[in-house]
Motif scaffolding. Structure first.
Motif, PDB file in Angstrom:
ATOM      1  N   MET A   1     -75.848   9.658  66.417  1.00 58.10           N
ATOM      2  CA  MET A   1     -76.176   8.265  66.097  1.00 58.10           C
ATOM      3  C   MET A   1     -76.668   8.189  64.650  1.00 58.10           C
ATOM      4  O   MET A   1     -77.410   9.054  64.214  1.00 58.10           O
ATOM      5  N   ALA A   2     -76.268   7.127  63.962  1.00 58.79           N
ATOM      6  CA  ALA A   2     -76.682   7.035  62.562  1.00 58.79           C
ATOM      7  C   ALA A   2     -76.494   5.625  62.041  1.00 58.79           C
ATOM      8  O   ALA A   2     -75.645   4.876  62.526  1.00 58.79           O
ATOM      9  N   SER A   3     -77.295   5.309  61.051  1.00 54.64           N
ATOM     10  CA  SER A   3     -77.088   4.044  60.357  1.00 54.64           C
ATOM     11  C   SER A   3     -76.083   4.290  59.226  1.00 54.64           C
ATOM     12  O   SER A   3     -75.793   5.435  58.881  1.00 54.64           O
ATOM     13  N   ILE A   4     -75.579   3.203  58.662  1.00 49.94           N
ATOM     14  CA  ILE A   4     -74.648   3.311  57.529  1.00 49.94           C
ATOM     15  C   ILE A   4     -75.182   2.412  56.411  1.00 49.94           C
ATOM     16  O   ILE A   4     -75.598   1.276  56.671  1.00 49.94           O
ATOM     17  N   ARG A   5     -75.167   2.956  55.190  1.00 47.97           N
ATOM     18  CA  ARG A   5     -75.585   2.148  54.037  1.00 47.97           C
ATOM     19  C   ARG A   5     -74.517   2.215  52.961  1.00 47.97           C
ATOM     20  O   ARG A   5     -74.037   3.303  52.641  1.00 47.97           O
ATOM     21  N   MET A   6     -74.151   1.068  52.463  1.00 45.11           N
ATOM     22  CA  MET A   6     -73.197   1.027  51.347  1.00 45.11           C
ATOM     23  C   MET A   6     -73.877   0.308  50.194  1.00 45.11           C
ATOM     24  O   MET A   6     -74.446  -0.782  50.390  1.00 45.11           O
ATOM     25  N   ARG A   7     -73.824   0.925  49.042  1.00 46.66           N
ATOM     26  CA  ARG A   7     -74.482   0.349  47.870  1.00 46.66           C
ATOM     27  C   ARG A   7     -73.495   0.239  46.712  1.00 46.66           C
ATOM     28  O   ARG A   7     -72.983   1.260  46.239  1.00 46.66           O
ATOM     29  N   ASN A   8     -73.224  -1.000  46.310  1.00 45.41           N
ATOM     30  CA  ASN A   8     -72.322  -1.279  45.198  1.00 45.41           C
ATOM     31  C   ASN A   8     -71.036  -0.442  45.279  1.00 45.41           C
ATOM     32  O   ASN A   8     -70.589   0.147  44.301  1.00 45.41           O
ATOM     33  N   LEU A   9     -70.478  -0.433  46.471  1.00 47.14           N
ATOM     34  CA  LEU A   9     -69.305   0.403  46.745  1.00 47.14           C
ATOM     35  C   LEU A   9     -68.043  -0.225  46.130  1.00 47.14           C
ATOM     36  O   LEU A   9     -67.757  -1.398  46.357  1.00 47.14           O
ATOM     37  N   VAL A  10     -67.332   0.546  45.337  1.00 44.75           N
ATOM     38  CA  VAL A  10     -66.146   0.037  44.635  1.00 44.75           C
ATOM     39  C   VAL A  10     -64.940   0.900  44.996  1.00 44.75           C
ATOM     40  O   VAL A  10     -65.016   2.129  44.989  1.00 44.75           O
ATOM     41  N   LYS A  11     -63.841   0.225  45.330  1.00 43.00           N
ATOM     42  CA  LYS A  11     -62.597   0.939  45.624  1.00 43.00           C
ATOM     43  C   LYS A  11     -61.434   0.244  44.926  1.00 43.00           C
ATOM     44  O   LYS A  11     -61.224  -0.959  45.100  1.00 43.00           O
ATOM     45  N   HIS A  12     -60.729   1.011  44.127  1.00 47.12           N
ATOM     46  CA  HIS A  12     -59.555   0.474  43.410  1.00 47.12           C
ATOM     47  C   HIS A  12     -58.305   1.161  43.942  1.00 47.12           C
ATOM     48  O   HIS A  12     -58.339   2.338  44.294  1.00 47.12           O
ATOM     49  N   TYR A  13     -57.195   0.435  43.999  1.00 45.44           N
ATOM     50  CA  TYR A  13     -55.881   1.059  44.152  1.00 45.44           C
ATOM     51  C   TYR A  13     -55.193   0.893  42.804  1.00 45.44           C
ATOM     52  O   TYR A  13     -54.775  -0.210  42.463  1.00 45.44           O
ATOM     53  N   GLY A  14     -55.120   1.949  42.030  1.00 42.89           N
ATOM     54  CA  GLY A  14     -54.631   1.829  40.667  1.00 42.89           C
ATOM     55  C   GLY A  14     -55.620   0.985  39.889  1.00 42.89           C
ATOM     56  O   GLY A  14     -56.815   1.274  39.874  1.00 42.89           O
ATOM     57  N   SER A  15     -55.144  -0.087  39.279  1.00 39.82           N
ATOM     58  CA  SER A  15     -56.072  -0.951  38.547  1.00 39.82           C
ATOM     59  C   SER A  15     -56.518  -2.135  39.402  1.00 39.82           C
ATOM     60  O   SER A  15     -57.306  -2.968  38.960  1.00 39.82           O
ATOM     61  N   PHE A  16     -56.008  -2.201  40.645  1.00 39.69           N
ATOM     62  CA  PHE A  16     -56.321  -3.344  41.500  1.00 39.69           C
ATOM     63  C   PHE A  16     -57.601  -3.082  42.299  1.00 39.69           C
ATOM     64  O   PHE A  16     -57.666  -2.141  43.088  1.00 39.69           O
ATOM     65  N   PRO A  17     -58.630  -3.926  42.101  1.00 34.23           N
ATOM     66  CA  PRO A  17     -59.878  -3.710  42.845  1.00 34.23           C
ATOM     67  C   PRO A  17     -59.781  -4.268  44.266  1.00 34.23           C
ATOM     68  O   PRO A  17     -59.821  -5.474  44.459  1.00 34.23           O
ATOM     69  N   VAL A  18     -59.632  -3.380  45.238  1.00 34.00           N
ATOM     70  CA  VAL A  18     -59.546  -3.826  46.642  1.00 34.00           C
ATOM     71  C   VAL A  18     -60.933  -4.223  47.130  1.00 34.00           C
ATOM     72  O   VAL A  18     -61.102  -5.219  47.826  1.00 34.00           O
ATOM     73  N   ILE A  19     -61.927  -3.397  46.740  1.00 30.08           N
ATOM     74  CA  ILE A  19     -63.327  -3.735  47.038  1.00 30.08           C
ATOM     75  C   ILE A  19     -64.067  -3.695  45.699  1.00 30.08           C
ATOM     76  O   ILE A  19     -64.325  -2.622  45.160  1.00 30.08           O
ATOM     77  N   PRO A  20     -64.383  -4.857  45.143  1.00 33.16           N
ATOM     78  CA  PRO A  20     -64.932  -4.863  43.781  1.00 33.16           C
ATOM     79  C   PRO A  20     -66.405  -4.474  43.686  1.00 33.16           C
ATOM     80  O   PRO A  20     -66.911  -4.289  42.595  1.00 33.16           O
TER      81      PRO A  20
END
Lengths: 359, 275
Positions: free
Chosen positions: A1-20
């Protein structure tokens, strides 16, 4: 069991920001549903959580461990895929035991865990069959069984009900919900189906273009949507949006029709909106037939959709196509006129420019 | 309805006719070879050719009496099995990685190498193997035949690996598999029919490959196909002996193909069509 924390998480596909740039906290034991239209980044976010996609920047914690650079194999998460992703050359038993073998677990313990999960999911009778000999629903259970045997910190579900027919989907939906209450493990479930989100989630995360629009309980996102996107996405049929001009306690539609706004909105939305243009949002189920109210809006029914439990009526109001949900006993017909009025405290006002709700 | 039925009948007849024609084209040289191997040498080149004759095993006897035929057969087997194994050992992981990473240009390079005429490689290889004192060794032949077998393995297996849903690999990743484990525990068992098809094709191509053995082998390591060249002389050719040798050389691939023909056809089709 665990909590999840995301902080200013950024994901790009090439130059396209899927998660800015995304911040989200998921508590231990919580069942969170990520919901949004196709391409909103919800599946990408789930894959990032699973470790199947890397992060461009930001931090991701599972429990107290920063897992940015931790491989999927070492995150102690289990995932149920949209197409179940069962190993076709292995029996159901082997499919369920595989992850435990990879961990180097002893055979008696593997057998015990597989038997226990199989009993929980009622799949004992086909443990020695291969996936191709199973129906869609059975495969779905096996995929869940494969996740359960691992007793992971976090369960991830990537639209696992989308390949099932409507009846089976409702059944499995209830089973997953029951399972989540039984296992009390942190679960993240991705879907584009807002009914799945509403019925299963402890909290719903509504996403659009990689940006979180609102995080809240199903009741919160339904009753107090933070913007027009959430208001339109949650609820079926979607909320009706009518451009209005506010003049004190009166709302005027584009065709000049005026009606009193007194009591329509919760809290002081009207006061915050002040004078000028805004967008009125009313859910179809909150448009009440009110023959005894002189302020009711007189509409002409253009189309009728009987659903059995209730009936949808289509009409034009202020030049906008709208839908109302009325009692089937009313037996409306195209061409009929109905006096409709938003239910007290159930209407919403949105800023026409930003789409944000006035609260 | 009648027109449609009539059309179907005509198509069916045409289909049968074309199949018979194709069968004749394929079978005639093979039948000629087999029949000639049982004829006396003068009958082989007789015109018009004789269909009815007194069969003799003289050609087969002379084959075993005048040549170290079993040794050549053993050489062929060593080189073919060795190069097929090497082709599978290198080609299967290469195809898996090309499919996984979706980077296929290295596979294209191997195909270009396969399509290039063998003579292109001969001189550099001859010099290279002479440098390492490997001329006439089995290894020289196995390594060079891997240039034939590896591209076959890669290009037969690539669509098989592509057909495995990506989510299956990802499920294995989440289940704790390293890429190598995913390859041998998940991917390989799922492409077993492709492996069989590629192994058979690689075996046949290597078995029948003539040029490298002709140049890079010696009398101890000569393969059957290169040794059969001995029957062709400058003044005269022992056609009967050549036909007997060719018949025996053709037997292993033929037997192999006959045993696994259903698997071979379904395997090739499965790999080619994405599900």
């Amino acid at each position: 069991m665990a909590s999840i924390r995301m902080r200013n998480l950024v994901k790009h596909y090439g130059s396209f920001p899927v998660i800015p740039g995304l911040d989200l906290d998921i508590a231990d034991h919580e069942f969170v549903v990520l919901v949004g239209p196709s391409g909103c980044g919800k599946s990408t976010l789930l894959r990032v959580l699973a470790g199947l996609e890397s992060i461009n920047s930001g931090d991701l914690f599972i429990g107290d461990v920063r897992v940015n650079d931790v491989q999927a194999a070492k995150r102690d998460i289990a995932m149920v895929f949209q197409d179940y992703a069962l190993y076709p050359h292995m029996t159901v038993r082997q499919n369920m035991a595989f992850a435990l073998e990879m961990r180097g677990m002893k055979k008696p313990e593997i057998d015990e865990r597989v038997a226990s999960a199989a009993a929980m999911l009622d799949i004992e009778s086909f443990l020695d069959r291969r996936p191709k000999a199973l129906s869609g629903g059975q495969r779905q259970r096996v995929a869940m069984g494969r996740a359960i045997v691992r007793d992971p910190k976090v369960f991830l579900f990537d639209e696992p009900l989308s390949n099932l027919d409507a009846k089976l989907r409702a059944q499995v939906r209830a089973e997953i919900k029951a399972l989540s209450q039984k296992l009390r493990t942190t679960m993240v479930f991705v879907t584009h189906d807002q009914i799945e989100a509403m019925t299963m989630a402890d909290r719903i995360v509504v996403m659009k273009a990689g940006v979180i629009q609102q995080v809240g309980t199903p009741e919160e996102v339904y009753e107090r949507p933070e913007n027009m996107f959430v208001a339109g996405f949650i609820g079926s049929p979607a909320m009706n949006f009518l451009p209005v001009t506010i003049d004190g306690e009166t709302l005027r539609l584009k065709d000049g029709t005026s009606f009193s706004a007194t009591g329509l909105f919760a809290a002081d939305a009207l006061a915050r909106a002040s004078r000028g243009d805004a967008c009125l949002g009313v859910r179809p189920e909150h448009l009440m037939v009110s023959p005894d109210k002189p302020s009711a809006l007189d509409i002409e029914v253009s189309l009728v959709e009987p659903l059995g439990s209730d009936t949808l009526v289509h009409f034009q109001l202020g030049g906008v196509a709208c839908i109302g949900r009325v009692s089937p006993d009313l037996r409306p017909r195209p061409g009929d006129r109905l006096p409709l009025l938003p239910a007290a405290g159930k209407a919403h006002l949105f800023d026409q420019t930003t789409g944000e709700a006035f609260r | 309805m009648t027109d449609l039925a009539s059309n179907d009948r005509w198509f069916s007849r045409l289909n049968t006719l074309l199949l018979i024609l194709a069968g004749i084209i394929v079978i005639t040289p093979t039948a000629w070879m087999v029949l000639s191997s049982f004829k006396q040498s003068f009958e082989v080149t007789a015109y018009p050719p004789t269909l009815f004759f007194s069969p003799t095993l003289d050609n087969y006897r002379s084959l075993s009496d005048t040549t170290p035929f079993p040794q050549y057969a053993l050489n062929s087997m060593i080189v073919t099995v060795g190069s097929t194994s090497l082709g599978l050992l290198l080609g299967a992981p290469a195809a898996f990685v090309a499919s996984w990473t979706r980077i296929t240009w290295p596979a294209v390079v191997t195909l270009v190498a396969r399509m290039a005429p063998g003579t292109l490689f001969l001189l550099p290889w001859y010099l290279m193997f002479r440098q390492f004192d490997m001329i006439g060794s089995y290894w020289a032949l196995i390594l060079t035949h891997a240039v034939i077998t590896m591209p076959i393995v890669i290009w037969v297996l690539l669509p098989f690996f592509d057909n495995i849903p990506r989510s299956v690999y990802e499920a294995a990743q989440v289940d704790g598999c390293s890429p190598f484990r995913i390859f041998y525990r998940i991917a390989l068992p799922l492409v077993s029919s492709g492996l069989a098809v590629s192994a058979i094709l690689a075996f046949v191509f290597s078995w029948n490959y003539f040029l490298f053995s002709l140049v890079l082998s010696n009398s101890d390591t000569k393969t059957l196909i290169a040794a059969s060249f001995n029957f062709i002389g400058e003044g005269s050719t022992n056609w009967g002996g050549l036909m007997a040798a060719a018949t025996l050389i053709a037997l292993p691939p033929l037997i192999l193909a006959t045993i696994v023909q259903r698997w071979l056809i379904s395997g090739l089709t499965l790999g080619a069509v994405k599900g």
